[in-house]
Design a protein around this motif. Structure first.
Motif, PDB file in Angstrom:
ATOM      1  N   GLU A  30       0.826  -1.205   0.000  1.00  0.00           N
ATOM      2  CA  GLU A  30       0.000   0.000   0.000  1.00  0.00           C
ATOM      3  C   GLU A  30       0.866   1.262   0.000  1.00  0.00           C
ATOM      4  N   ALA A  31       2.047   1.180   0.580  1.00  0.00           N
ATOM      5  CA  ALA A  31       2.960   2.323   0.591  1.00  0.00           C
ATOM      6  C   ALA A  31       3.457   2.681  -0.814  1.00  0.00           C
ATOM      7  N   ASP A  32       3.393   1.735  -1.771  1.00  0.00           N
ATOM      8  CA  ASP A  32       3.826   1.989  -3.146  1.00  0.00           C
ATOM      9  C   ASP A  32       2.756   2.663  -3.992  1.00  0.00           C
ATOM     10  N   LEU A  33       1.523   2.687  -3.514  1.00  0.00           N
ATOM     11  CA  LEU A  33       0.418   3.166  -4.338  1.00  0.00           C
ATOM     12  C   LEU A  33       0.517   4.641  -4.733  1.00  0.00           C
ATOM     13  N   PRO A  34       0.995   5.544  -3.859  1.00  0.00           N
ATOM     14  CA  PRO A  34       1.159   6.931  -4.310  1.00  0.00           C
ATOM     15  C   PRO A  34       2.129   7.051  -5.492  1.00  0.00           C
ATOM     16  N   TRP A  35       3.222   6.285  -5.454  1.00  0.00           N
ATOM     17  CA  TRP A  35       4.161   6.258  -6.578  1.00  0.00           C
ATOM     18  C   TRP A  35       3.451   5.781  -7.840  1.00  0.00           C
ATOM     19  N   MET A  36       2.690   4.703  -7.707  1.00  0.00           N
ATOM     20  CA  MET A  36       1.980   4.164  -8.858  1.00  0.00           C
ATOM     21  C   MET A  36       1.007   5.191  -9.436  1.00  0.00           C
TER      22      MET A  36
END
Length: 153
Positions: free
Chosen positions: A9-15
């Motif tokens: 979930e921490a990667d979602l802003p990057w995505m």
């Protein structure tokens, strides 16, 4: 070094940021990505180069079809086989699920993606008119039969 992993979930802003950069007005919103991720149907995969995210894919099996919903590689990282690695990860998972076919949609204007998919055995099925909105770009629905499939390299 190239590696694949499940996104967190921490990667979602990057995505979401990459989505906006690559797909403009038709990009998945951060809210949509977060909701879909939490729902649990789709598998979110990240591809790292030397420990930094460089691409991602989203795919899943809904009991009816194994479907690639999204695949993206950062522009500065293209031409290194990263899209191929993400696609082959998707196809390997489809085989684990035991499905006979895998499906995707791709913009008819995306020549690089069309070439990648065709090199992996995907065939044209039909056109979905004005699928990508708000631009109104047509999508080509493609399918690959997984039994007996061998990718071109």
């Amino acid at each position: 070094m190239i590696s694949l992993r499940d996104l967190t979930e921490a990667d979602l802003p990057w995505m979401a940021e990459v989505e906006r950069e690559l797909f403009g007005a038709s990009a998945w919103s951060r809210e949509l990505i977060t909701h879909d991720y939490r729902y649990g149907f789709a598998r979110y995969r990240g591809l790292e180069v030397d420990g930094a995210l460089a691409g991602y894919s989203v795919y899943g099996y809904d009991g009816d079809a194994f479907h690639l919903m999204n695949l993206a590689v950062l522009p500065e990282m293209r031409g290194r086989g990263l899209g191929r690695a993400l696609l082959e990860d998707f196809l390997a998972e489809a085989r684990v699920e035991g499905v006979g076919d895998a499906w995707l949609e791709v913009a008819v204007t995306n020549e690089a993606a069309l070439g990648l998919y065709r090199a992996h055995g995907f065939e044209d099925v039909r056109v979905r008119r004005k699928y990508y909105q708000p631009e109104g770009v047509d999508a080509l629905v493609m399918r690959v039969a997984l039994r007996g499939y061998e990718p071109e390299h």
